[in-house]
Design a protein around this motif. Structure first.
Motif, PDB file in Angstrom:
ATOM      1  N   GLU A  19       3.766   8.620   7.409  1.00 57.34           N
ATOM      2  CA  GLU A  19       3.509   7.524   6.465  1.00 57.34           C
ATOM      3  C   GLU A  19       4.795   6.770   6.156  1.00 57.34           C
ATOM      4  O   GLU A  19       4.805   5.543   6.103  1.00 57.34           O
ATOM      5  N   ASN A  20       5.873   7.506   5.934  1.00 59.90           N
ATOM      6  CA  ASN A  20       7.160   6.869   5.641  1.00 59.90           C
ATOM      7  C   ASN A  20       7.634   6.012   6.806  1.00 59.90           C
ATOM      8  O   ASN A  20       8.142   4.907   6.608  1.00 59.90           O
ATOM      9  N   LEU A  21       7.476   6.507   8.009  1.00 54.01           N
ATOM     10  CA  LEU A  21       7.867   5.752   9.199  1.00 54.01           C
ATOM     11  C   LEU A  21       7.084   4.435   9.291  1.00 54.01           C
ATOM     12  O   LEU A  21       7.663   3.369   9.507  1.00 54.01           O
ATOM     13  N   ILE A  22       5.785   4.509   9.101  1.00 51.55           N
ATOM     14  CA  ILE A  22       4.929   3.315   9.161  1.00 51.55           C
ATOM     15  C   ILE A  22       5.311   2.336   8.053  1.00 51.55           C
ATOM     16  O   ILE A  22       5.439   1.128   8.280  1.00 51.55           O
ATOM     17  N   THR A  23       5.526   2.854   6.852  1.00 50.48           N
ATOM     18  CA  THR A  23       5.888   2.002   5.714  1.00 50.48           C
ATOM     19  C   THR A  23       7.228   1.308   5.950  1.00 50.48           C
ATOM     20  O   THR A  23       7.373   0.111   5.675  1.00 50.48           O
ATOM     21  N   GLN A  24       8.211   2.041   6.472  1.00 48.33           N
ATOM     22  CA  GLN A  24       9.513   1.447   6.756  1.00 48.33           C
ATOM     23  C   GLN A  24       9.403   0.346   7.802  1.00 48.33           C
ATOM     24  O   GLN A  24      10.017  -0.715   7.666  1.00 48.33           O
ATOM     25  N   GLU A  25       8.623   0.590   8.840  1.00 44.85           N
ATOM     26  CA  GLU A  25       8.432  -0.423   9.888  1.00 44.85           C
ATOM     27  C   GLU A  25       7.755  -1.668   9.305  1.00 44.85           C
ATOM     28  O   GLU A  25       8.165  -2.791   9.574  1.00 44.85           O
ATOM     29  N   ALA A  26       6.722  -1.450   8.496  1.00 42.68           N
ATOM     30  CA  ALA A  26       6.016  -2.572   7.880  1.00 42.68           C
ATOM     31  C   ALA A  26       6.945  -3.358   6.957  1.00 42.68           C
ATOM     32  O   ALA A  26       6.958  -4.594   6.978  1.00 42.68           O
ATOM     33  N   TYR A  60      -2.408   7.100   0.773  1.00 44.75           N
ATOM     34  CA  TYR A  60      -3.486   6.195   1.170  1.00 44.75           C
ATOM     35  C   TYR A  60      -3.014   5.288   2.298  1.00 44.75           C
ATOM     36  O   TYR A  60      -1.823   5.113   2.518  1.00 44.75           O
ATOM     37  N   LYS A  61      -3.974   4.677   2.952  1.00 40.72           N
ATOM     38  CA  LYS A  61      -3.666   3.723   4.015  1.00 40.72           C
ATOM     39  C   LYS A  61      -2.857   2.558   3.447  1.00 40.72           C
ATOM     40  O   LYS A  61      -3.180   2.029   2.388  1.00 40.72           O
ATOM     41  N   ILE A  62      -1.820   2.186   4.163  1.00 40.03           N
ATOM     42  CA  ILE A  62      -0.982   1.062   3.756  1.00 40.03           C
ATOM     43  C   ILE A  62      -1.797  -0.237   3.858  1.00 40.03           C
ATOM     44  O   ILE A  62      -2.648  -0.372   4.727  1.00 40.03           O
ATOM     45  N   GLN A  63      -1.537  -1.160   2.952  1.00 33.44           N
ATOM     46  CA  GLN A  63      -2.170  -2.470   3.016  1.00 33.44           C
ATOM     47  C   GLN A  63      -1.081  -3.512   3.252  1.00 33.44           C
ATOM     48  O   GLN A  63      -0.082  -3.535   2.532  1.00 33.44           O
ATOM     49  N   ILE A  64      -1.282  -4.335   4.256  1.00 34.15           N
ATOM     50  CA  ILE A  64      -0.397  -5.467   4.519  1.00 34.15           C
ATOM     51  C   ILE A  64      -1.273  -6.687   4.330  1.00 34.15           C
ATOM     52  O   ILE A  64      -2.185  -6.933   5.108  1.00 34.15           O
ATOM     53  N   ARG A  91     -11.375  -4.618   9.462  1.00 33.31           N
ATOM     54  CA  ARG A  91     -10.547  -4.253   8.305  1.00 33.31           C
ATOM     55  C   ARG A  91      -9.066  -4.087   8.656  1.00 33.31           C
ATOM     56  O   ARG A  91      -8.239  -3.942   7.782  1.00 33.31           O
ATOM     57  N   ASN A  92      -8.727  -4.098   9.942  1.00 37.61           N
ATOM     58  CA  ASN A  92      -7.332  -3.899  10.331  1.00 37.61           C
ATOM     59  C   ASN A  92      -6.633  -5.168  10.780  1.00 37.61           C
ATOM     60  O   ASN A  92      -5.424  -5.184  10.898  1.00 37.61           O
ATOM     61  N   ALA A 123      -2.434   2.558  12.624  1.00 36.05           N
ATOM     62  CA  ALA A 123      -1.664   3.801  12.585  1.00 36.05           C
ATOM     63  C   ALA A 123      -1.739   4.442  11.202  1.00 36.05           C
ATOM     64  O   ALA A 123      -1.938   5.657  11.073  1.00 36.05           O
ATOM     65  N   SER A 124      -1.603   3.624  10.170  1.00 38.05           N
ATOM     66  CA  SER A 124      -1.678   4.140   8.805  1.00 38.05           C
ATOM     67  C   SER A 124      -3.068   4.709   8.517  1.00 38.05           C
ATOM     68  O   SER A 124      -3.203   5.748   7.867  1.00 38.05           O
ATOM     69  N   GLY A 125      -4.093   4.045   9.005  1.00 34.82           N
ATOM     70  CA  GLY A 125      -5.461   4.544   8.830  1.00 34.82           C
ATOM     71  C   GLY A 125      -5.660   5.884   9.518  1.00 34.82           C
ATOM     72  O   GLY A 125      -6.335   6.773   8.996  1.00 34.82           O
ATOM     73  N   ALA A 126      -5.056   6.051  10.694  1.00 33.35           N
ATOM     74  CA  ALA A 126      -5.171   7.316  11.427  1.00 33.35           C
ATOM     75  C   ALA A 126      -4.509   8.451  10.640  1.00 33.35           C
ATOM     76  O   ALA A 126      -5.052   9.558  10.554  1.00 33.35           O
ATOM     77  N   VAL A 127      -3.348   8.180  10.061  1.00 32.45           N
ATOM     78  CA  VAL A 127      -2.672   9.197   9.241  1.00 32.45           C
ATOM     79  C   VAL A 127      -3.527   9.525   8.021  1.00 32.45           C
ATOM     80  O   VAL A 127      -3.699  10.697   7.661  1.00 32.45           O
ATOM     81  N   SER A 128      -4.079   8.518   7.390  1.00 33.17           N
ATOM     82  CA  SER A 128      -4.944   8.723   6.233  1.00 33.17           C
ATOM     83  C   SER A 128      -6.179   9.550   6.612  1.00 33.17           C
ATOM     84  O   SER A 128      -6.585  10.457   5.873  1.00 33.17           O
TER      85      SER A 128
END
Length: 162
Positions: A19-26, A60-64, A91-92, A123-128
């Motif tokens: 999750e942190n990796l995805i959030t940092q990239e986003a 939770y799934k990240i929202q952009i 939704r993605n 990716a965030s949804g998959a982690v969630s």
């Protein structure tokens, strides 16, 4: 083979890292978007009405989210308001027609970023989804008597290198 009560804590740690990796990239991508907008403003060009932000609630799934900016009020006291642009069925990923009311350069910028944002949402949804599956498994193991509710957190578990 014995039951490994530490598995849940180890998986939680792995999922948190992902999750942190995805959030940092986003966040890096959103910052890049805003850097381009600031550069336009610095060079005297219109900064446009299209904005993007991240909503990150831990676990939770990240929202952009893309949004439309609107300034309201007298010239020396304008306030900025924003209204989220709805995604629609998928939704993605935002369909590009959602940006049709914006200038051509804004549409091109949105198109440039949205493909990568969509991948990050997936990716965030998959982690969630993995987190939800793990919670269901934990509940099943509790129901079978392998672990006591909330007992996993009391264990001395360390993440092992593969």
């Amino acid at each position: 083979m014995d039951f490994n009560a530490c598995w849940f804590e180890q998986m939680e740690q792995i999922l948190a890292e992902q999750e942190n990796l995805i959030t940092q990239e986003a966040q890096t991508m959103v910052d890049n978007y805003w850097a381009q907008i600031k550069e336009r403003k610095r060079s005297g060009e219109n900064e446009g009405r299209l904005g993007v932000r991240i909503i990150d609630r831990e676990g939770y799934k990240i929202q952009i989210v893309w949004y439309r900016k609107r300034w309201v009020g007298p010239k020396n006291d304008k306030k900025l308001f924003s209204k989220a642009i709805p995604k629609g069925r998928n939704r993605n990923k935002y369909p590009m027609q959602r940006f049709s009311g914006f200038t051509k350069w804004e549409q091109e910028l949105a198109e440039m970023f949205e493909e990568d944002f969509a991948r990050l949402r997936v990716a965030s949804g998959a982690v969630s989804d993995q987190r939800k599956a793990m919670d269901r498994a934990k509940k099943a193991y509790e129901d079978m008597g392998y672990i006591e509710p909330e007992a996993v957190e009391d264990e001395d578990c360390e993440l092992t290198e593969a």
